[in-house]
Design a protein around this motif. Structure first.
Motif, PDB file in Angstrom:
ATOM      1  N   ARG A  38      10.896  10.386   3.076  1.00 43.23           N
ATOM      2  CA  ARG A  38      10.790  10.318   0.878  1.00 43.23           C
ATOM      3  C   ARG A  38      11.651   8.833   1.138  1.00 43.23           C
ATOM      4  O   ARG A  38      11.445   7.896  -0.450  1.00 43.23           O
ATOM      5  CB  ARG A  38      12.214  11.165   1.070  1.00 43.23           C
ATOM      6  N   THR A  39      12.608   8.023   2.114  1.00 41.86           N
ATOM      7  CA  THR A  39      12.787   6.723   1.448  1.00 41.86           C
ATOM      8  C   THR A  39      12.074   5.500   1.346  1.00 41.86           C
ATOM      9  O   THR A  39      12.389   4.780   0.807  1.00 41.86           O
ATOM     10  CB  THR A  39      14.280   6.541   2.919  1.00 41.86           C
ATOM     11  N   SER A  40      11.234   6.145   2.534  1.00 40.71           N
ATOM     12  CA  SER A  40       9.784   5.410   1.842  1.00 40.71           C
ATOM     13  C   SER A  40       9.364   4.913   1.155  1.00 40.71           C
ATOM     14  O   SER A  40       9.323   3.879   0.652  1.00 40.71           O
ATOM     15  CB  SER A  40       8.958   5.468   3.822  1.00 40.71           C
ATOM     16  N   LEU A  41       8.935   6.312   0.546  1.00 45.00           N
ATOM     17  CA  LEU A  41       8.205   6.433  -1.242  1.00 45.00           C
ATOM     18  C   LEU A  41       8.885   5.819  -2.011  1.00 45.00           C
ATOM     19  O   LEU A  41       8.230   5.489  -3.169  1.00 45.00           O
ATOM     20  CB  LEU A  41       7.828   7.917  -0.957  1.00 45.00           C
ATOM     21  N   ALA A  42      10.657   5.877  -1.732  1.00 46.11           N
ATOM     22  CA  ALA A  42      11.141   5.027  -2.591  1.00 46.11           C
ATOM     23  C   ALA A  42      11.087   4.070  -3.267  1.00 46.11           C
ATOM     24  O   ALA A  42      11.325   3.099  -4.110  1.00 46.11           O
ATOM     25  CB  ALA A  42      12.693   5.618  -2.823  1.00 46.11           C
ATOM     26  N   PHE A  43      10.923   3.408  -1.934  1.00 48.73           N
ATOM     27  CA  PHE A  43      10.723   2.127  -1.927  1.00 48.73           C
ATOM     28  C   PHE A  43       9.473   1.166  -2.413  1.00 48.73           C
ATOM     29  O   PHE A  43       9.267   0.438  -3.340  1.00 48.73           O
ATOM     30  CB  PHE A  43      10.739   1.659  -0.215  1.00 48.73           C
ATOM     31  N   ILE A  44       7.928   1.852  -1.522  1.00 51.57           N
ATOM     32  CA  ILE A  44       7.262   1.863  -2.312  1.00 51.57           C
ATOM     33  C   ILE A  44       6.896   2.135  -4.000  1.00 51.57           C
ATOM     34  O   ILE A  44       6.905   1.074  -4.273  1.00 51.57           O
ATOM     35  CB  ILE A  44       5.961   2.904  -1.510  1.00 51.57           C
ATOM     36  N   GLY A  45       7.720   3.436  -4.217  1.00 50.56           N
ATOM     37  CA  GLY A  45       7.643   3.310  -5.591  1.00 50.56           C
ATOM     38  C   GLY A  45       8.562   2.314  -6.365  1.00 50.56           C
ATOM     39  O   GLY A  45       8.198   2.239  -7.541  1.00 50.56           O
ATOM     40  N   GLY A  46       9.724   1.882  -5.301  1.00 49.62           N
ATOM     41  CA  GLY A  46      10.624   0.820  -6.473  1.00 49.62           C
ATOM     42  C   GLY A  46       9.382  -0.956  -5.888  1.00 49.62           C
ATOM     43  O   GLY A  46       9.316  -1.315  -7.631  1.00 49.62           O
ATOM     44  N   GLY A  47       8.711  -1.142  -5.136  1.00 45.76           N
ATOM     45  CA  GLY A  47       7.660  -1.936  -5.247  1.00 45.76           C
ATOM     46  C   GLY A  47       7.304  -1.754  -6.667  1.00 45.76           C
ATOM     47  O   GLY A  47       6.424  -3.088  -6.845  1.00 45.76           O
ATOM     48  N   ILE A  48       6.150  -0.582  -6.677  1.00 49.57           N
ATOM     49  CA  ILE A  48       5.019  -0.642  -7.619  1.00 49.57           C
ATOM     50  C   ILE A  48       6.285  -0.590  -9.007  1.00 49.57           C
ATOM     51  O   ILE A  48       5.527  -1.860  -9.987  1.00 49.57           O
ATOM     52  CB  ILE A  48       5.158   0.437  -7.799  1.00 49.57           C
ATOM     53  N   ALA A  49       6.819  -0.424  -8.850  1.00 47.14           N
ATOM     54  CA  ALA A  49       7.480  -0.313 -10.418  1.00 47.14           C
ATOM     55  C   ALA A  49       8.292  -2.067 -11.010  1.00 47.14           C
ATOM     56  O   ALA A  49       8.601  -2.226 -11.756  1.00 47.14           O
ATOM     57  CB  ALA A  49       9.462  -0.043 -10.651  1.00 47.14           C
ATOM     58  N   VAL A  50       8.775  -3.250 -10.074  1.00 41.88           N
ATOM     59  CA  VAL A  50       9.307  -3.771 -10.082  1.00 41.88           C
ATOM     60  C   VAL A  50       8.206  -4.585 -10.388  1.00 41.88           C
ATOM     61  O   VAL A  50       8.014  -5.297 -11.589  1.00 41.88           O
ATOM     62  CB  VAL A  50       9.826  -4.270  -8.373  1.00 41.88           C
TER      63      VAL A  50
END
Length: 126
Positions: A38-50
């Protein structure tokens, strides 16, 4: 499957030696693995959002670098979670002490550096 070997064929291939630990510990190990995912997916989602939503805030090069850093952290967390799960499961099966969680200080350091870098970028932009 004989009554002498109740473990599945996959379990015997992945963990050929040792004894099955208490199911509660195995399930706790799986929950910890899923937390890291879940933490990994949050970082990936953050990268996509940025990359997708900060065109007006950051120059293209800065946006790309920040996105790639977040995506890389997410990738490393997912890979680290897999290795951590395996090491803990193996230790439990062999009745050894649990391995030191190297992933925790690395994630903490990466998060702190990322937050500090983002603060510096935002301070220059604002």
């Amino acid at each position: 499957m004989s009554s002498e070997e109740p473990r599945s064929r996959l379990t015997r291939r992945v963990f050929p030696h040792g004894q099955d630990p208490d199911p509660r510990f195995t399930l706790a190990n799986e929950r910890t693995f899923l937390s890291w995912i879940r933490t990994s997916l949050a970082f990936i989602g953050g990268g996509i959002a940025v990359e997708a939503f900060t065109a007006e805030i950051f120059p293209a090069a800065t946006r790309t670098v920040l996105s790639l850093i977040l995506l890389m952290i997410g990738f490393l967390l997912a890979a680290g979670a897999c290795f951590r799960w395996f090491r803990v499961e193996s230790a439990m099966r062999h009745r050894r002490s649990l391995p030191v969680p190297l992933i925790v200080p690395l994630v903490s350091l990466a998060s702190a550096l990322g937050a500090a870098g983002l603060m510096l970028v935002i301070a220059r932009v604002l």
